[in-house]
Scaffold this active site. Structure first.
Site, short mmCIF file in Angstrom:
data_model
loop_
_atom_site.label_atom_id
_atom_site.label_comp_id
_atom_site.label_asym_id
_atom_site.label_seq_id
_atom_site.Cartn_x
_atom_site.Cartn_y
_atom_site.Cartn_z
N ASP A 8 0.82 -1.21 0.00
CA ASP A 8 0.00 0.00 0.00
C ASP A 8 0.86 1.26 0.00
O ASP A 8 1.87 1.34 0.72
CB ASP A 8 -0.88 -0.03 1.26
CG ASP A 8 -1.91 1.09 1.28
OD1 ASP A 8 -2.90 0.96 0.55
OD2 ASP A 8 -1.70 2.07 2.02
N GLU A 37 1.78 -0.50 -4.98
CA GLU A 37 0.84 0.56 -5.32
C GLU A 37 1.66 1.84 -5.45
O GLU A 37 1.97 2.50 -4.47
CB GLU A 37 -0.23 0.74 -4.24
CG GLU A 37 -1.31 1.72 -4.72
CD GLU A 37 -2.05 2.46 -3.61
OE1 GLU A 37 -3.11 3.03 -3.90
OE2 GLU A 37 -1.57 2.48 -2.47
C1 GLC Z 1 -4.05 3.19 -0.63
C2 GLC Z 1 -5.31 2.38 -0.58
C3 GLC Z 1 -6.42 3.26 -0.11
C4 GLC Z 1 -6.10 3.79 1.24
C5 GLC Z 1 -4.74 4.49 1.27
C6 GLC Z 1 -4.24 4.70 2.66
O1 GLC Z 1 -4.13 4.19 -1.59
O2 GLC Z 1 -5.56 1.78 -1.82
O3 GLC Z 1 -7.66 2.57 -0.10
O4 GLC Z 1 -7.09 4.69 1.66
O5 GLC Z 1 -3.76 3.74 0.62
O6 GLC Z 1 -3.85 3.48 3.24
#
Ligand code: GLC
Ligand code: CA
Length: 561
Positions: A224, A278
């Site tokens: 994440d 991500e």
């Molecule tokens: C990422 C996740 C999202 C979350 C954020 C904070 O972007 O995909 O859903 O709110 O991180 O953890």
């Protein structure tokens, strides 16, 4: 709207290979299905999806033809950000089940040839995580506070935040601990304090958490907010245009040391574990640095997700992704949606079909029929491109964004913290419709507690049951497309070669006999003579390809460009 499925290929499924002997590069072409457990299926009738619900529905996922499941965080969480605020990284939220059930689920899925990817959130923890509780209970300068970013305030009495950083969800990125205390950093909500990645405990803890899940048979992790972990220790204010690597909290070079260490851990397993990042970065070259051979295996291609449904930008996005990945020998990923963005059929039905967090607004009109037609064409395009593909639960049903959720039922802090300016992400997180003609549509049993987010009326035609019986449904298209994809119609490595096409279309070949055509324009596109139609996203018009339609062709080898 009729899908032509002229040939469905073989019904081969992924073999369940024992650890250590299986194809270790499975992730390069995998189809990964994102499970948002809370909204997948509720087995015990409390209105919240759970692991038992996923286990019961594994045959559905197997039939769909996916290679792996990525579970959004399934850990105990006070739900300030729907599970992305984790209180304990080594157990399962009691709403979802138990650790034993998770282990059973991982094993059951593997028995069907489906691997498991868990979500790891290294940038921040929940404010109810034991480390943060300890930090709050201790005094400024204490070791417990060093694991986070505690700082004195500015202003005469420390009543102003340490710097001007803004939370990604709106407002200051700093919150004061108590009335007179220090401030702590949170790039997201105040309930998600950021960890200090210069602290050895933070490194060690993550090593251990990774091993914890890898030892339980998970095949990989989704990381994440992977480009945010490292902060400028000087806490410099954001500059208008910082040089690459010099933004105070995004994409700093020291991040790569974290991922090199994780890669070594992942590679230490007989079947190497996979790291998926991500990484939201506009610069393709900076993005690809995360995918160097000793770092992450893949990262989500958000550029493609955000691209408008137009041939020029789509082609540019595809080309730039392929070009950026080639030097690091990483496979591209193709992503149309996830739990953070507007549902595809809704977005593609709008005047502006691109996606950006900054510009989305509630009440933007959409034409769902048009959006659905485009989403079908987009799905076949994504399936035909070289690399791996991600499907967010409900995408395969063509679910629209639910945009009329009453204010008091909304959960997403993005909506709350923006004062309602940002419509938030609840609308793409509605519980799945499985069967029947009214809520809860088989998500829970009839008479169960109200679902954690209400399903709308009017989804009867979008249930798994209804779509399974309809050869023209989005689900039938996904099943047929994925089955064909698995039969590798491009054969060999199938690298992409563009074919001549009008400006209003995209056409490419892979291997020596496969071609994919996408027509965006109003004029029907003549297809090459002598080709077999493998599948089309909508009816052809007397052999020509109508607007917003994708077709896969098999052509004689000597006829293809
Ligand atoms: C990422 C996740 C999202 C979350 C954020 C904070 O972007 O995909 O859903 O709110 O991180 O953890
Ligand atoms: Ca439940």
């Amino acid at each position: 709207m009729v899908a032509h499925v002229a040939e469905t290929g073989t019904t081969a499924t992924t073999p369940a290979a024992p650890e250590g002997t299986s194809e270790t590069r499975w992730w390069r072409e995998a189809v990964v299905y994102q499970v948002y457990v809370r909204s997948f299926a509720d087995a015990n009738g409390d209105g919240i999806g759970d692991l038992a619900g996923v286990r019961e529905r594994l045959p559905y996922l197997h039939e769909l033809g996916v290679d792996a499941l990525w579970f959004s965080p399934w850990y105990p969480s006070p739900l300030a950000d729907n599970g992305y605020d984790i209180a304990d990284y080594r157990s399962i939220d009691p709403d979802f089940g138990t650790l034993e059930e998770a282990e059973q689920l991982i094993a059951d899925a593997r028995g069907l040839g489906i691997r498991t990817i868990v979500d790891i959130v290294p940038n921040h923890v929940s404010n109810e995580h034991p480390w943060f509780r300890e930090a709050l209970a201790s005094v400024p300068g204490s070791p417990a506070r060093e694991r986070f970013w505690f700082r004195p305030g500015t202003g005469e009495n420390g009543e102003l935040p340490p710097n001007s950083w803004q939370s990604i969800f709106g407002g200051s990125a700093w919150t004061r601990a108590g009335d007179e205390g220090e401030w702590y950093l949170h790039l997201f909500t105040p309930e998600q304090p950021d960890l200090n990645w210069t602290h050895p405990d933070v490194w060690d803890e993550h090593d251990d958490v990774l091993r914890f899940w890898f030892d339980r048979g998970v095949a990989g992790i989704r990381i994440d907010s992977a480009a945010l972990l490292v902060k400028d220790p000087q806490l410099a204010d954001e500059a208008a245009d910082s040089a690459p690597g010099e933004h105070p909290f995004t994409d700093r070079d020291a991040l790569h040391d974290v991922y090199r260490r994780w890669r070594a851990i992942a590679d230490g397993y007989p079947e190497p574990r996979v790291l998926v990042g991500e990484v939201w970065l506009p610069d393709a070259e900076r993005f690809a640095r995360y995918l160097r051979p000793d770092e992450l295996h893949t990262a989500f291609n958000f550029d493609f997700l955000a691209a408008p449904w137009e041939p020029g930008p789509m082609r540019t996005s595809i080309d730039s992704a392929l070009a950026a990945h080639a030097p690091v020998d990483a496979p591209t990923t193709w992503v149309l949606s996830n739990h953070d963005v507007t549902r595809v059929v809704t977005r593609y039905g709008r005047a502006d079909t691109s996606f950006a967090f900054e510009s989305r607004r509630a009440g933007t009109p959409t034409d769902l029929e048009r959006g659905t037609r485009r989403a079908r064409a987009g799905a076949l395009l994504a399936m035909a491109l070289p690399g791996s593909m991600y499907i967010y639960q409900g995408e395969e049903l063509g679910l629209p964004e639910v945009e009329d959720i009453p204010f008091e039922r909304r959960k997403d802090p993005m909506w709350h913290r923006s004062g309602g300016l940002d419509p938030g992400r609840d609308g793409c997180r509605i519980p799945l419709p499985w069967a029947g003609d009214r809520p809860p549509y088989g998500f829970s049993r009839d008479g169960a507690a109200r679902a954690w987010l209400d399903q709308p009326d009017g989804w009867a035609a979008l249930t798994v049951e209804a779509e399974s019986e309809d050869a023209t449904s989005m689900l039938s298209l996904y099943r047929a497309g994925l089955r064909l994809r698995k039969s590798n119609p491009w054969s060999g490595d199938g690298a992409l070669r563009w074919l001549p096409a009008p400006d209003t279309a995209l056409a490419f070949a892979r291997g020596d006999s496969f071609a994919c055509f996408v027509n965006f324009g109003p004029a029907a596109l003549e297809l090459p003579a002598g080709a077999d139609v493998l599948i089309a996203s909508n009816d052809l018009e007397g052999g020509a390809l109508p607007q917003d339609t994708t077709v896969w062709l098999r052509q004689p080898a000597d006829r293809i460009g």
